[in-house]
Design a protein around this motif. Structure first.
Motif, PDB file in Angstrom:
ATOM      1  N   ALA A  65      13.943  27.327   9.960  1.00 36.83           N
ATOM      2  CA  ALA A  65      12.969  26.256   9.810  1.00 36.83           C
ATOM      3  C   ALA A  65      13.400  24.996  10.570  1.00 36.83           C
ATOM      4  O   ALA A  65      12.568  24.221  11.029  1.00 36.83           O
ATOM      5  CB  ALA A  65      12.767  25.916   8.336  1.00 36.83           C
ATOM      6  N   THR A  66      14.677  24.786  10.742  1.00 32.16           N
ATOM      7  CA  THR A  66      15.159  23.576  11.403  1.00 32.16           C
ATOM      8  C   THR A  66      15.686  23.885  12.797  1.00 32.16           C
ATOM      9  O   THR A  66      16.348  23.048  13.410  1.00 32.16           O
ATOM     10  CB  THR A  66      16.288  22.905  10.586  1.00 32.16           C
ATOM     11  OG1 THR A  66      17.361  23.837  10.461  1.00 32.16           O
ATOM     12  CG2 THR A  66      15.796  22.488   9.226  1.00 32.16           C
ATOM     13  N   GLY A  67      15.428  25.067  13.306  1.00 25.40           N
ATOM     14  CA  GLY A  67      15.894  25.425  14.642  1.00 25.40           C
ATOM     15  C   GLY A  67      17.382  25.730  14.683  1.00 25.40           C
ATOM     16  O   GLY A  67      18.001  25.584  15.721  1.00 25.40           O
ATOM     17  N   GLY A  68      17.971  26.110  13.550  1.00 26.62           N
ATOM     18  CA  GLY A  68      19.386  26.427  13.506  1.00 26.62           C
ATOM     19  C   GLY A  68      20.285  25.236  13.268  1.00 26.62           C
ATOM     20  O   GLY A  68      21.499  25.371  13.181  1.00 26.62           O
ATOM     21  N   LYS A  69      19.723  24.027  13.155  1.00 32.49           N
ATOM     22  CA  LYS A  69      20.522  22.841  12.933  1.00 32.49           C
ATOM     23  C   LYS A  69      20.787  22.667  11.442  1.00 32.49           C
ATOM     24  O   LYS A  69      19.922  22.944  10.608  1.00 32.49           O
ATOM     25  CB  LYS A  69      19.804  21.601  13.455  1.00 32.49           C
ATOM     26  CG  LYS A  69      19.537  21.637  14.937  1.00 32.49           C
ATOM     27  CD  LYS A  69      18.735  20.443  15.367  1.00 32.49           C
ATOM     28  CE  LYS A  69      18.349  20.564  16.825  1.00 32.49           C
ATOM     29  NZ  LYS A  69      17.389  19.529  17.217  1.00 32.49           N
ATOM     30  N   PRO A  70      21.981  22.219  11.060  1.00 31.86           N
ATOM     31  CA  PRO A  70      22.249  21.984   9.647  1.00 31.86           C
ATOM     32  C   PRO A  70      21.399  20.829   9.110  1.00 31.86           C
ATOM     33  O   PRO A  70      21.071  19.896   9.835  1.00 31.86           O
ATOM     34  CB  PRO A  70      23.736  21.620   9.592  1.00 31.86           C
ATOM     35  CG  PRO A  70      24.212  21.524  10.988  1.00 31.86           C
ATOM     36  CD  PRO A  70      23.134  21.990  11.905  1.00 31.86           C
ATOM     37  N   VAL A  71      21.065  20.937   7.872  1.00 30.45           N
ATOM     38  CA  VAL A  71      20.211  19.924   7.224  1.00 30.45           C
ATOM     39  C   VAL A  71      21.037  18.829   6.644  1.00 30.45           C
ATOM     40  O   VAL A  71      22.043  18.962   6.106  1.00 30.45           O
ATOM     41  CB  VAL A  71      19.336  20.557   6.111  1.00 30.45           C
ATOM     42  CG1 VAL A  71      18.479  19.518   5.448  1.00 30.45           C
ATOM     43  CG2 VAL A  71      18.524  21.662   6.685  1.00 30.45           C
TER      44      VAL A  71
END
Length: 71
Positions: A65-71
């Protein structure tokens, strides 16, 4: 130190010194099997996991959902 010298026969010892050296050795050289059953099983399970195979931990989920970036 005295226990090793006595048991190697480097000096002549009285029976009391020999008894004291024998009583001292279990504290200097503990047995390998002093662990309990549960501790032995737990360590074996950790070694099996670290070796890989079917029970190795899975990688963390991919954050789509975030393109693989950590939230």
């Amino acid at each position: 130190m005295l226990g090793h010298v006595l048991l190697r026969g480097e000096i002549d010892a009285s029976p009391a010194q020999v008894a004291a050296a024998r009583a001292l050795l279990p504290f200097q050289h503990p047995k390998v099997a002093d662990k309990g059953k549960k501790e032995t099983k737990r360590e074996a399970a950790k070694e099996a996991v670290m070796a890989g195979g079917n029970y190795a931990p899975l990688p963390p989920p991919r954050l789509a959902a975030t393109g693989g970036k950590p939230v």
